[in-house]
Design a protein around this motif. Structure first.
Motif, PDB file in Angstrom:
ATOM      1  N   PHE A 534       0.836  -1.201   0.000  1.00  0.00           N
ATOM      2  CA  PHE A 534       0.000   0.000   0.000  1.00  0.00           C
ATOM      3  C   PHE A 534       0.870   1.249   0.000  1.00  0.00           C
ATOM      4  O   PHE A 534       1.748   1.416   0.838  1.00  0.00           O
ATOM      5  CB  PHE A 534      -0.926  -0.008   1.222  1.00  0.00           C
ATOM      6  CG  PHE A 534      -1.831   1.192   1.276  1.00  0.00           C
ATOM      7  CD1 PHE A 534      -2.708   1.464   0.237  1.00  0.00           C
ATOM      8  CD2 PHE A 534      -1.794   2.059   2.357  1.00  0.00           C
ATOM      9  CE1 PHE A 534      -3.537   2.584   0.269  1.00  0.00           C
ATOM     10  CE2 PHE A 534      -2.621   3.178   2.411  1.00  0.00           C
ATOM     11  CZ  PHE A 534      -3.495   3.437   1.359  1.00  0.00           C
ATOM     12  N   GLU A 535       0.607   2.117  -0.964  1.00  0.00           N
ATOM     13  CA  GLU A 535       1.453   3.305  -1.127  1.00  0.00           C
ATOM     14  C   GLU A 535       0.797   4.573  -0.589  1.00  0.00           C
ATOM     15  O   GLU A 535       1.411   5.626  -0.531  1.00  0.00           O
ATOM     16  CB  GLU A 535       1.785   3.510  -2.612  1.00  0.00           C
ATOM     17  CG  GLU A 535       2.455   2.314  -3.279  1.00  0.00           C
ATOM     18  CD  GLU A 535       3.905   2.149  -2.862  1.00  0.00           C
ATOM     19  OE1 GLU A 535       4.703   3.054  -3.117  1.00  0.00           O
ATOM     20  OE2 GLU A 535       4.240   1.112  -2.267  1.00  0.00           O
ATOM     21  N   GLY A 536      -0.477   4.485  -0.248  1.00  0.00           N
ATOM     22  CA  GLY A 536      -1.221   5.697   0.118  1.00  0.00           C
ATOM     23  C   GLY A 536      -1.120   6.059   1.591  1.00  0.00           C
ATOM     24  O   GLY A 536      -0.232   5.587   2.317  1.00  0.00           O
ATOM     25  N   ASN A 537      -2.050   6.888   2.020  1.00  0.00           N
ATOM     26  CA  ASN A 537      -2.073   7.377   3.396  1.00  0.00           C
ATOM     27  C   ASN A 537      -2.684   6.345   4.341  1.00  0.00           C
ATOM     28  O   ASN A 537      -3.873   6.061   4.280  1.00  0.00           O
ATOM     29  CB  ASN A 537      -2.866   8.686   3.442  1.00  0.00           C
ATOM     30  CG  ASN A 537      -2.950   9.257   4.843  1.00  0.00           C
ATOM     31  OD1 ASN A 537      -2.371   8.703   5.786  1.00  0.00           O
ATOM     32  ND2 ASN A 537      -3.667  10.348   4.987  1.00  0.00           N
ATOM     33  N   ASN A 538      -1.862   5.826   5.216  1.00  0.00           N
ATOM     34  CA  ASN A 538      -2.323   4.767   6.121  1.00  0.00           C
ATOM     35  C   ASN A 538      -3.279   5.275   7.192  1.00  0.00           C
ATOM     36  O   ASN A 538      -3.916   4.485   7.867  1.00  0.00           O
ATOM     37  CB  ASN A 538      -1.133   4.090   6.797  1.00  0.00           C
ATOM     38  CG  ASN A 538      -0.426   3.100   5.896  1.00  0.00           C
ATOM     39  OD1 ASN A 538      -0.592   1.899   6.023  1.00  0.00           O
ATOM     40  ND2 ASN A 538       0.356   3.598   4.952  1.00  0.00           N
ATOM     41  N   TYR A 539      -3.323   6.585   7.396  1.00  0.00           N
ATOM     42  CA  TYR A 539      -4.200   7.124   8.444  1.00  0.00           C
ATOM     43  C   TYR A 539      -5.625   7.373   7.952  1.00  0.00           C
ATOM     44  O   TYR A 539      -6.501   7.688   8.737  1.00  0.00           O
ATOM     45  CB  TYR A 539      -3.678   8.470   8.969  1.00  0.00           C
ATOM     46  CG  TYR A 539      -2.283   8.455   9.534  1.00  0.00           C
ATOM     47  CD1 TYR A 539      -1.655   7.261   9.865  1.00  0.00           C
ATOM     48  CD2 TYR A 539      -1.591   9.642   9.748  1.00  0.00           C
ATOM     49  CE1 TYR A 539      -0.379   7.263  10.373  1.00  0.00           C
ATOM     50  CE2 TYR A 539      -0.306   9.642  10.268  1.00  0.00           C
ATOM     51  CZ  TYR A 539       0.298   8.453  10.572  1.00  0.00           C
ATOM     52  OH  TYR A 539       1.561   8.460  11.083  1.00  0.00           O
ATOM     53  N   SER A 540      -5.806   7.280   6.630  1.00  0.00           N
ATOM     54  CA  SER A 540      -7.113   7.673   6.090  1.00  0.00           C
ATOM     55  C   SER A 540      -8.180   6.607   6.333  1.00  0.00           C
ATOM     56  O   SER A 540      -7.883   5.421   6.461  1.00  0.00           O
ATOM     57  CB  SER A 540      -6.982   7.938   4.595  1.00  0.00           C
ATOM     58  OG  SER A 540      -6.770   6.705   3.920  1.00  0.00           O
TER      59      SER A 540
END
Ligand code: ADP
Ligand code: MG
Length: 729
Positions: A534-540
């Motif tokens: 996963f390359e995106g924002n983990n907090y979202s």
């Protein structure tokens, strides 16, 4: 009577920085002066004894008794020359700290006097009367008492007037009672498995070591203020405290200039660390006020773990000398950043190659890809166990709690490596490749290093991120012993590499060429482990949804997370690699559950105490002042004037009453919940009861106390406030 808080504040404001002087201005002059390291051994040991130790370090072999006597004599000479009078076996029991028991270097002499003596037996083995350490029921019988045994792969060192000998701690029946024993086994396993895989690429590779570079975050709090907070002193975190009007919102602490008192502390720490051969490299301010970080250069994993424990120990000692207390707890202050310990991990070879670093040609890059893809697959297959390895009552405040990292394990690679894997997945087929296809593939693979050079993209939200030449496991908590995550990561990697070799060999046996076999197996692994990337924002929030779709687990509660240790998959992993028997695994997992329960139990008791004995009485006192004020006004003013004048004071009186009642009611209910949970025998169920039934009261009660803090006269408030704790001058 002066409020204790004001005395503490006064003291803290009077402090001056205390500077220390290094033994020499050049660090290299004294680096490692208190370590019985290889050069020192060479000076103090006979050639035969020296070679014997080197052999034991290299091959993990045993030290012969005859040699042990010689080595001990050399060590004793070296140590006594430096004023040492005692020795201790230094080990990592299943508590959070380290343990030691000091013995003097003396044995009784013939005529009532004493001999200075340190025997080989005393060096190699000791039987501390350490029956109080947690073992999860492993040590109930007399036969199973524990002993410590020297770990020559981590050198002996001097602290104060004591020679410390790093040891493992095991029972007579062979079960591990500590963190180090299984870690050494996992490191051995990954060495063997990785060396076997390296043979596909380079026959000169005969040893692979795991590296660890930790980054330790911490808070420094003035010692007087800390002592005036029973919650901090007893639980290492504040169980109450309204946020300060200013904390980290301006980002003015991060990498800012370091307060002088803190600089003096850091210097003293560095001097001590250098004497012990710990290569501290970085120091800086962190995001939160009063939060800092220290990081050494990476080292072999077992040594790095020892050095982290040692540094945490020294930090506590030196902090006190500078009138500070150091806090490693993952969330000492609500509303501001918590404390993590990034574990930078890689594998490297005896030929000097970092296997997680891209190479200079297609062949070494294929090796890099092999280790990277296997790492991803290992994390994919054992994500739950990795999460369990970092789960604790204190880390629960970070894990899955609006702060790095989420409770979903995923791997970040960066766009270039990701693209590379996507290409491999598409280009590689099961049929024999044409020469053109092969050239194209090799060209692509050869391009990795230059692409990485100008591609330093980083994803700070990822729990497990590739950062150019290593993976960074960021979910580890600030107070943790790195052994747990390093044990799991290296074990998972070892099992994965064993599987990889088997899979490649199978294809080769069927007549597929080695290179193509490697490509095919890698392609299959890339496919099989895709969900974890996963390359995106983990907090979202989107990620939580997306992860659920992908079938990734998201476990926020510690007891649920710890259960991963007991799954069939984990049991098999540890058993196959010879790291834990089922009994050992169950025993030490029980310790983790019990530890969770005790932590919440202590927090709940401390909060109950403070609420009833410190906060409620002060709130009542202030309420009385207000009531007196209202009634006096009533005796002076007319009915008509009064309504406007005292209306809002009466509201405050009511508000205080409401909070006091809620606090009392909730503390009562919390005690009931504790009683019920305490009656549960099974440690897993008990931990779950504490998690679900007791823990929620902590925040509930705190809410009312924090509201009171805003209303009650500052002159009466007994505990140092956030704004006072967090801004060292
Ligand atoms: P950051 O940018 O994350 O703060 P640093 O460059 O300060 O990173 O390094 C963090 C840690 O990672 C240090 O301990 C460093 O020695 C370590 N490190 C660097 N390269 C490797 C590697 N190949 N394997 C393991 N640790 C490494
Ligand atoms: Mg880092």
């Amino acid at each position: 009577m002066t409020v204790i808080r004001f005395k503490a504040l006064e003291k803290s404001l009077e402090r001056k920085p205390v500077y220390s002087k290094p033994p020499s201005n050049k660090t290299s002059d004294y680096f490692g002066m208190n370590v019985f390291d290889k050069p020192t051994m060479q000076r103090y040991l006979a050639k035969e004894a020296y070679e014997h130790v080197m052999d034991a370090i290299e091959k993990g072999g045993r030290i012969e008794r005859r040699m042990a006597d010689q080595i001990a004599a050399g060590m004793e000479t070296w140590a006594t020359e430096r004023g040492v009078t005692h020795y201790t076996h230094w080990f990592h029991p299943l508590t959070e700290g380290t343990a030691e028991k000091h013995d003097a270097f003396i044995v009784p002499g013939d005529y009532g006097g004493v001999f200075e003596n340190f025997s080989g037996k005393a060096l190699s083995q000791q039987e501390p009367d350490a029956s109080s350490f947690p073992s999860g029921g492993l040590r109930n019988t007399f036969e199973a008492r524990g002993y410590t045994a020297w770990d020559p792969s981590s050198p002996a060192f001097i602290i104060g007037n004591t020679l410390s000998i790093p040891t493992i701690f095991v029972s007579y029946t062979g079960e591990a009672l500590d963190h180090k024993t299984p870690l050494l086994k996992a490191l051995n396993a990954v060495d063997k498995a990785a060396t076997d895989v390296c043979q596909f690429f380079d026959k000169n590779i005969t040893k692979v070591q795991a590296n660890l570079g930790w980054e330790q975050e911490y808070f420094l709090i003035d010692e007087a203020l800390y002592s005036a907070r029973p919650d901090l002193s007893l639980t290492d975190r504040t169980l109450m405290g309204h946020s300060s009007a200013k904390d980290q919102q301006l980002d003015d602490h991060y990498f800012g200039s370091i307060p002088e008192r803190v600089t003096a502390f850091m210097q003293a720490l560095e001097i001590e660390a250098y004497k012990l051969g710990i290569p501290l490299k970085t120091r800086h301010n962190e995001v939160a006020p009063n939060q800092y970080e220290v990081a050494p250069m990476f080292e072999e994993c077992n040594l790095a773990v020892d050095h982290n424990m040692l540094v945490m120990d020294i930090m506590k000692r030196i902090a006190r000398q500078h009138n500070f207390q150091v806090i490693f707890h993952e969330k000492p202050f609500k509303g501001i950043n918590g404390t993590g310990k990034h574990n930078n991990w890689s594998l490297s070879t005896n030929t000097g190659v970092v296997l997680h670093s891209p190479g200079k040609n297609p062949k070494s890059n294929l090796q890099f890809l092999t280790f990277t893809v296997n790492t991803i697959k290992a994390v994919h297959d054992h994500a739950d166990l990795l999460r369990a390895s970092i789960a604790s009552a204190s880390n629960a405040h970070r894990l899955g709690a609006n702060e790095a990292p989420p409770a979903i394990i995923s791997v970040f690679l960066g766009s270039e490596v990701s693209k590379m894997l996507d290409q491999l997945e598409e280009q590689v087929t099961n049929r024999k490749m044409t020469p053109d296809e092969k050239t194209a593939l090799k060209l692509d693979i050869g391009r990795i290093p230059e692409l990485l050079l100008d591609n330093t993209d980083r994803n700070r939200t990822s729990p497990f991120a590739f950062t150019g030449n290593r993976f960074e496991f960021r979910a580890v908590g600030g107070s943790a012993n790195c052994s747990s995550p390093m044990l799991v990561l290296n074990a998972a990697m070892a099992a994965q590499l064993i599987e990889f070799k088997k899979d490649v060999d199978k294809l080769v046996d069927k007549g597929v060429k080695k290179d193509e076999a490697i490509f095919q197996v890698l392609r299959d692994y890339i496919k099989a482990s895709k969900a974890i990337r996963f390359e995106g924002n983990n907090y979202s929030e989107d990620w939580e949804k997306e992860a659920a779709k992908r079938g990734l687990t998201n476990v926020k509660d510690v007891p649920d997370s710890l259960e991963a240790y007991l799954s069939d998959k984990s049991k098999k992993l540890f058993k196959d690699l010879g790291i834990f028997s089922e009994k050992e695994l169950e025993g030490r997992t029980e310790v983790r559950f019990e530890n969770y329960t005790m932590k919440i139990q202590i927090e709940s008791r401390v909060l109950g105490d403070l609420a009833i004995n410190h906060i409620v009485p002060v709130a009542i006192e202030y309420q009385n002042i207000l009531m007196e004020n209202v009634s006096k006004q009533k005796s002076i003013f007319s009915e008509a004037d009064l309504n406007d004048m005292v209306g809002n004071r009466i509201d405050t009186i009511k508000e205080i009453s409401t909070h006091i009642s809620s606090i009392k009611e909730k503390v009562g209910k919390m005690i009931e919940a504790r009683k019920k949970a305490n009656a549960i025998e099974d440690p897993v169920e008990k931990a779950k009861a504490y998690n679900k039934k007791v823990y929620p009261f902590l925040d509930d009660i705190r809410y009312h106390i924090d509201k009171l803090e805003l209303v009650v006269d500052d002159n009466l408030w007994p505990l140092p406030k956030y704004r006072e704790l967090l801004f060292t001058r």
